[in-house]
Design an enzyme around this catalytic site. Structure first.
Site, PDB file in Angstrom:
ATOM      1  N   THR A   1     -11.904   9.799 -12.938  1.00  0.00           N
ATOM      2  CA  THR A   1     -11.058   9.177 -11.918  1.00  0.00           C
ATOM      3  C   THR A   1     -11.427   7.720 -11.661  1.00  0.00           C
ATOM      4  O   THR A   1     -10.692   7.012 -10.984  1.00  0.00           O
ATOM      5  CB  THR A   1     -11.117   9.986 -10.609  1.00  0.00           C
ATOM      6  OG1 THR A   1     -10.063   9.577  -9.747  1.00  0.00           O
ATOM      7  CG2 THR A   1     -12.446   9.788  -9.903  1.00  0.00           C
TER       8      THR A   1
ATOM      9  N   GLU B   1       0.824  -1.206   0.000  1.00  0.00           N
ATOM     10  CA  GLU B   1       0.000   0.000   0.000  1.00  0.00           C
ATOM     11  C   GLU B   1       0.865   1.265   0.000  1.00  0.00           C
ATOM     12  O   GLU B   1       0.486   2.276  -0.602  1.00  0.00           O
ATOM     13  CB  GLU B   1      -0.932  -0.004   1.213  1.00  0.00           C
ATOM     14  CG  GLU B   1      -1.896   1.152   1.275  1.00  0.00           C
ATOM     15  CD  GLU B   1      -2.999   1.092   0.231  1.00  0.00           C
ATOM     16  OE1 GLU B   1      -3.882   1.970   0.257  1.00  0.00           O
ATOM     17  OE2 GLU B   1      -2.990   0.175  -0.611  1.00  0.00           O
TER      18      GLU B   1
END
Length: 241
Positions: free
Chosen positions: A226, A117
């Protein structure tokens, strides 16, 4: 965590047919701030990364979420009002390419070939270490940047990197029911979930990265929102009526 805001400053301007100049001005002002305050280069690996600022303090970490920025900077450079060959556009393009390479390293340096991450750059032992969030949840941002950079530059290296990511996903994430998130990119232990953006974005960008038959042109016909939905530029929509 406000990545979509900066993305849309550029893309609303593009979708308007480059008429709503206030959004381009806000985008350029934001990019200037990013360049001045957030872009750093690690040692000894010389990896360019975008850091965070929390309560006035620079935090030397880079999230996978931030990997959208490489493609965004490239798109902003290719559409810059002063032209691609201008000094400011070339700086943005160079930084975008450097960030794309760092994001590739986030995958390539893990045992599974999948990205954690986020990574940290201020360790005393190494300038590139896995953070305290070792999971991979099938995020799309790196694939998005590879697609945009390949589309604009035609450099085959982005296809190569994208293919490596796809192979790692196939090897470690595929299940009988779909594709699973990974709890730790070094142990490859699967998690019992699949985010919807994997289908909507990650696979779409990885596919388009390798496909030569689509009619999408990021400089002439379309802009992606997006969530990876291709929208036609407004001037072309108006011409069709």
């Amino acid at each position: 965590m406000g990545d979509s805001f900066y993305e849309y400053l550029l893309k609303i301007w593009l979708q308007s047919g480059k008429k709503e100049m206030k959004y381009r001005r806000l985008y350029d002002k934001s990019v200037d701030g990013i360049m001045e305050k957030l872009i750093h280069m690690s040692r000894p690996s010389y990896l360019t990364y975008v850091a965070e600022v929390k309560r006035g303090t620079v935090v030397h970490k880079m999230d996978h979420l931030s990997c959208f920025l490489g493609g965004n900077l490239a798109l902003g450079a290719y559409t810059h009002p002063d032209g691609l060959e201008s000094k400011i556009a070339q700086r943005q393009l160079k930084t975008g390419k450097q960030l794309a390479y760092t994001c590739y390293q986030m995958y390539a340096r893990s045992k599974s070939g999948l990205s954690p991450e986020y990574v940290k750059f201020n360790s005393a032992k190494s300038d590139f270490v896995k953070g305290h969030a070792p999971y991979y949840i099938l995020r799309p941002e790196t694939a998005e940047t590879f697609f945009i950079l390949h589309h604009l530059t035609k450099d085959p290296v982005y296809r190569k990197w994208g293919w490596e990511i796809f192979q790692a996903i196939e090897e470690h994430c595929k299940t009988d029911a779909g594709y699973a998130a990974i709890r730790d990119v070094d142990t490859m232990k699967k998690d019992d979930r699949m985010e919807s953006f994997f289908l909507a974005e990650t696979l779409k960008y990885l596919y388009l990265l390798q496909d030569d038959t689509h009619e999408i042109d990021l400089l002439k016909t379309h802009v992606f929102n997006t969530e990876a939905h291709p929208l036609r530029l407004l001037n072309l929509v108006q011409e069709s009526f």
